[in-house]
Write a protein that holds these residues in place. Structure first.
Motif, PDB file in Angstrom:
ATOM      1  N   GLY A  96       0.490  -5.464  -0.738  1.00  0.00           N
ATOM      2  CA  GLY A  96       0.052  -4.357  -1.576  1.00  0.00           C
ATOM      3  C   GLY A  96      -0.922  -3.437  -0.865  1.00  0.00           C
ATOM      4  O   GLY A  96      -0.933  -2.222  -1.087  1.00  0.00           O
ATOM      5  N   LEU A  99      -0.615   0.143   1.062  1.00  0.00           N
ATOM      6  CA  LEU A  99      -0.883   1.456   0.484  1.00  0.00           C
ATOM      7  C   LEU A  99      -2.207   2.042   0.971  1.00  0.00           C
ATOM      8  O   LEU A  99      -2.450   3.239   0.813  1.00  0.00           O
ATOM      9  CB  LEU A  99      -0.908   1.368  -1.046  1.00  0.00           C
ATOM     10  N   ASN A 176       8.938  -4.960   0.377  1.00  0.00           N
ATOM     11  CA  ASN A 176       7.644  -4.307   0.182  1.00  0.00           C
ATOM     12  C   ASN A 176       7.768  -2.888  -0.337  1.00  0.00           C
ATOM     13  O   ASN A 176       6.786  -2.332  -0.824  1.00  0.00           O
ATOM     14  CB  ASN A 176       6.799  -4.338   1.456  1.00  0.00           C
ATOM     15  N   CYS A 180       5.088  -2.556  -3.251  1.00  0.00           N
ATOM     16  CA  CYS A 180       4.136  -1.451  -3.221  1.00  0.00           C
ATOM     17  C   CYS A 180       4.358  -0.475  -4.366  1.00  0.00           C
ATOM     18  O   CYS A 180       3.396   0.125  -4.865  1.00  0.00           O
ATOM     19  CB  CYS A 180       4.177  -0.731  -1.870  1.00  0.00           C
ATOM     20  N   TRP A 184       1.531   0.458  -6.837  1.00  0.00           N
ATOM     21  CA  TRP A 184       1.325   1.890  -7.055  1.00  0.00           C
ATOM     22  C   TRP A 184       1.248   2.201  -8.550  1.00  0.00           C
ATOM     23  O   TRP A 184       0.319   2.838  -9.034  1.00  0.00           O
ATOM     24  CB  TRP A 184       2.470   2.642  -6.387  1.00  0.00           C
ATOM     25  N   GLY A 257       6.120  -0.957   3.156  1.00  0.00           N
ATOM     26  CA  GLY A 257       5.001  -0.500   2.341  1.00  0.00           C
ATOM     27  C   GLY A 257       4.335   0.748   2.873  1.00  0.00           C
ATOM     28  O   GLY A 257       4.034   1.685   2.126  1.00  0.00           O
TER      29      GLY A 257
END
Length: 280
Positions: A96, A99, A176, A180, A184, A257
């Motif tokens: 994660g 990002l 991913n 992500c 998001w 990601g």
């Protein structure tokens, strides 16, 4: 009567993608400024959370009476526990945190700080996953359903190490992309329920499709090694196979990601906003 629209919301009350991008930049800046010890502990917790979701999934997969599609869907639903806990309880998950690339792209912090943060979190995720695997082994979860949970764990691990490096890499990119996107959307959540549903479909999709998540694999693969070493199951998972898979999964997750979500959304929303701010 003149209608006015809040710039941060759509008519439904949800944040617009442009506002979500700004929120993600600010979240990235906060994460990059987190004390190393705190970030590491939060990353250990994330590794454990993902491992609990993985263990939940193995229980579902141990039921051989379920059709393939039902097993994949229910397994994906169960695995959602991990990302939901990361989003709702608070923890640092490497996948994660891809990002966070929005931070240096927008000039909020340096690339060096980004790499340092990723390194600390990835190490913490690995430690948390291995610790969780050891505790699940000690708890003898593998004996559930007449030992079928242990056999399911072995089958999952053997399937992962048997993948070609390129196949695992591309599956990790797709994984991913979905993770992500879940994170998001989760950053725009206003409630715990919002966070759950933001994680649900993307996680179910990547698990059902058999994509590769490096942190989940940090649990599945060491757990299989531990089961073999303890004589609980007999299998062919070895350290070389573990490293083969984790290298492909980690790099693929990074590409998926960073490029497909982080850079893409920053390019559309963050870049144009930064340009306007500079002109103003």
């Amino acid at each position: 009567m003149k209608l006015t629209e809040k710039p941060s919301s759509s008519y439904s009350g949800a944040m617009t993608p442009a506002s979500m991008e700004l929120k993600n930049e600010r979240v990235a800046e906060t994460k990059a400024g987190t004390d190393v010890a705190n970030a590491f502990v939060l990353a250990v917790m994330a590794g454990a959370f993902i491992s609990m979701g993985a263990t939940f999934m193995l229980v579902v997969k141990s039921d051989a009476s379920l059709p393939f599609a039902a097993t994949q869907l229910l397994g994906g639903f169960s695995f959602t526990l991990g990302l939901f806990l990361v989003l709702a309880a608070g923890a640092e998950l490497f996948t994660g945190n891809c990002l966070m690339v929005m931070g240096p792209l927008s000039g909020r912090f340096s690339w060096g700080r980004l790499l340092k943060s990723w390194g600390v979190v990835l190490a913490g995720n690995l430690v948390g996953s291995i610790l969780a695997a050891a505790i699940v082994l000690a708890a003898d979860v593998a004996s559930a359903n007449g030992g079928s949970v242990g056999q399911a764990a072995l089958a999952v691990a053997q399937g992962k190490v048997a993948l070609g490096w390129g196949t695992a890499f591309w599956r990790a990119i797709l994984c991913n992309l979905l993770v992500c996107l879940a994170v998001w959307v989760g950053h725009s959540a206003n409630s715990v329920t919002d966070k759950f549903f933001s994680a649900l479909l993307p996680v179910m999709a990547f698990m059902a499709a058999g994509f590769e998540h490096c942190v989940a694999n940090m649990f599945f693969l060491p757990y299989a090694l531990m089961l073999q070493a303890a004589g609980v199951v007999e299998g062919s998972v070895d350290l070389a196979g573990v490293l083969h898979n984790l290298s492909a999964a980690t790099l693929g997750n990074l590409v998926g990601g960073v490029v497909l979500v982080g850079v893409s959304y920053w390019f559309v929303y963050g870049r144009t906003r930064s340009g306007r701010e500079k002109r103003d």
